[in-house]
Design a protein around this motif. Sequence first.
Motif, PDB file in Angstrom:
ATOM      1  N   ILE A 346       0.839  -1.205   0.000  1.00  0.00           N
ATOM      2  CA  ILE A 346       0.000   0.000   0.000  1.00  0.00           C
ATOM      3  C   ILE A 346       0.869   1.248   0.000  1.00  0.00           C
ATOM      4  O   ILE A 346       0.586   2.234  -0.705  1.00  0.00           O
ATOM      5  CB  ILE A 346      -0.950  -0.010   1.223  1.00  0.00           C
ATOM      6  N   GLY A 347       1.950   1.227   0.773  1.00  0.00           N
ATOM      7  CA  GLY A 347       2.850   2.377   0.782  1.00  0.00           C
ATOM      8  C   GLY A 347       3.498   2.617  -0.559  1.00  0.00           C
ATOM      9  O   GLY A 347       3.579   3.757  -1.041  1.00  0.00           O
ATOM     10  N   LYS A 348       3.944   1.529  -1.203  1.00  0.00           N
ATOM     11  CA  LYS A 348       4.658   1.650  -2.479  1.00  0.00           C
ATOM     12  C   LYS A 348       3.744   2.025  -3.633  1.00  0.00           C
ATOM     13  O   LYS A 348       4.134   2.789  -4.526  1.00  0.00           O
ATOM     14  CB  LYS A 348       5.349   0.324  -2.809  1.00  0.00           C
ATOM     15  N   THR A 349       2.538   1.483  -3.645  1.00  0.00           N
ATOM     16  CA  THR A 349       1.711   1.587  -4.847  1.00  0.00           C
ATOM     17  C   THR A 349       0.466   2.449  -4.698  1.00  0.00           C
ATOM     18  O   THR A 349      -0.191   2.744  -5.697  1.00  0.00           O
ATOM     19  CB  THR A 349       1.272   0.180  -5.305  1.00  0.00           C
ATOM     20  N   ALA A 350       0.130   2.852  -3.473  1.00  0.00           N
ATOM     21  CA  ALA A 350      -1.095   3.640  -3.278  1.00  0.00           C
ATOM     22  C   ALA A 350      -0.835   4.909  -2.468  1.00  0.00           C
ATOM     23  O   ALA A 350      -0.972   6.025  -2.980  1.00  0.00           O
ATOM     24  CB  ALA A 350      -2.170   2.782  -2.610  1.00  0.00           C
ATOM     25  N   LEU A 351      -0.444   4.771  -1.212  1.00  0.00           N
ATOM     26  CA  LEU A 351      -0.281   5.958  -0.367  1.00  0.00           C
ATOM     27  C   LEU A 351       0.851   6.853  -0.857  1.00  0.00           C
ATOM     28  O   LEU A 351       0.679   8.075  -1.001  1.00  0.00           O
ATOM     29  CB  LEU A 351      -0.014   5.534   1.082  1.00  0.00           C
ATOM     30  N   GLY A 352       2.025   6.265  -1.094  1.00  0.00           N
ATOM     31  CA  GLY A 352       3.156   7.075  -1.534  1.00  0.00           C
ATOM     32  C   GLY A 352       2.883   7.793  -2.844  1.00  0.00           C
ATOM     33  O   GLY A 352       2.992   9.026  -2.926  1.00  0.00           O
ATOM     34  N   PRO A 353       2.514   7.057  -3.915  1.00  0.00           N
ATOM     35  CA  PRO A 353       2.219   7.733  -5.186  1.00  0.00           C
ATOM     36  C   PRO A 353       1.040   8.708  -5.087  1.00  0.00           C
ATOM     37  O   PRO A 353       1.058   9.784  -5.695  1.00  0.00           O
ATOM     38  CB  PRO A 353       1.888   6.577  -6.132  1.00  0.00           C
TER      39      PRO A 353
END
Length: 444
Positions: A346-353
């Motif tokens: 989720i951090g790599k592909t949703a929250l961060g982006p």
Amino acid sequence: MAIISVEQSTAVERSKETIALDRAHVFHSWSAQGTLAPIDIVAARGVTIRDGEGRAYLDFSSQLVNVNIGHQHPAVLAAIHEQTDILTTIAPSHANAARSTAARLITDRAPDGFNRVFFTNGGADANENAIRMARQYTGRPKILSAYRSYHGNTGAAVNATGDWRRIPNEFATGHVHFFTPYLLRSEFWAQSQEQECERALHHLERVILSEGPQSIAAILLETIPGTAGILTPPPGYLPGVRKLADKYGILLILDEVMAGFGRCGTWFAFEHYNVVPDLITFAKGVNSGYVPAGGVIISDPIAEYFNDRIFPGGLTYSGHPLAMAAIVGTLTAMDQEGIVDNAREIGKTALGPGLGALKDAHPTIAEVRGVGVFWAVELTEPDTTVPLAPTQLAAVKNYCQDHGLIVFAAENRIHLVPPCVVTRDEVEEALAILGAALDVLEAS
């Protein structure tokens, strides 16, 4: 015209009564009591909480960044319920299956050479006892810690804390503070992360030498400072601190109270930085606060030091069976359900982006920082580094709450720290609300 049922009307009245009783009898932490207007939360599940009037909110605060497994996870509830039928409390001097199993599960996830756990009631007394261990083991009095930090509200822990809450509570002795890397507001006139890291390490070594290495028991750091702004350290900083600690015979304590147990998409945040401390403190995510618990994971040399020496510390509720059962239920479910992996993805592909896209669209976002489900958005006057005024930050937070999103707000920052079970759809919904809040702010 909306029709309110008798059940809804009764629930609303009950909620108003709850809030009235709270205001009459409950003394809240870190608050001027007359300014408070708490929400009456009556139910929760996963990432959603509900108030007494039936409104639903996405909980992107994880309450106090502790509900890592989500609200009311059935496996954790079952573990607690089962333990209530077996044994609800026992003195810490006795062995207990729940405590023994919890300790094994924790040390299984720790680095090699960590085989003992001292259990506490929470993060503050975890740090308190880690400090005590370091002083006993080294025979030295001083603890070095960062100005941008929070380590808890007990005597030594609050003195180790660097923010304003330390100042009215400075009664413990032997605490020295230093500045850690923060390029956006560099104390070192740095122009790059590399410069910031190098100069911060030079500054730390100068503090060590000025204080006298022979007087310093430990350096205490949050692996990723949480309340201070989710300040992800630049590459090389934590290994550099480890090198300095080794050079001068100083212990390294890493505070994983907020960052640990899935929050950063790993079991421990320090796994991102190729560093191993001497003592690890934890709480919060280890059982998502379902029953209060914390502790110190102790490296073997320090644990063995106390084999024939009395450790001068203890708590009545150290390793409380219900808290330990909650740990066992939490860590087992997180492992079986891939919850730590979910936080990482989720951090790599949703929250961060998604936060990166918000930054591109909003000139009030000076910086986005984070990893896993541990993120901060730093808000400033448009296209400057001047912090957003407290009233403006409050307006952003209140807009989010009014539109069904609970966030963690501090100084000029919005922290987005949902449970590790958060879904992409929930992230998209939360970011849309935050984006709308910033639209309103920037249009005013």
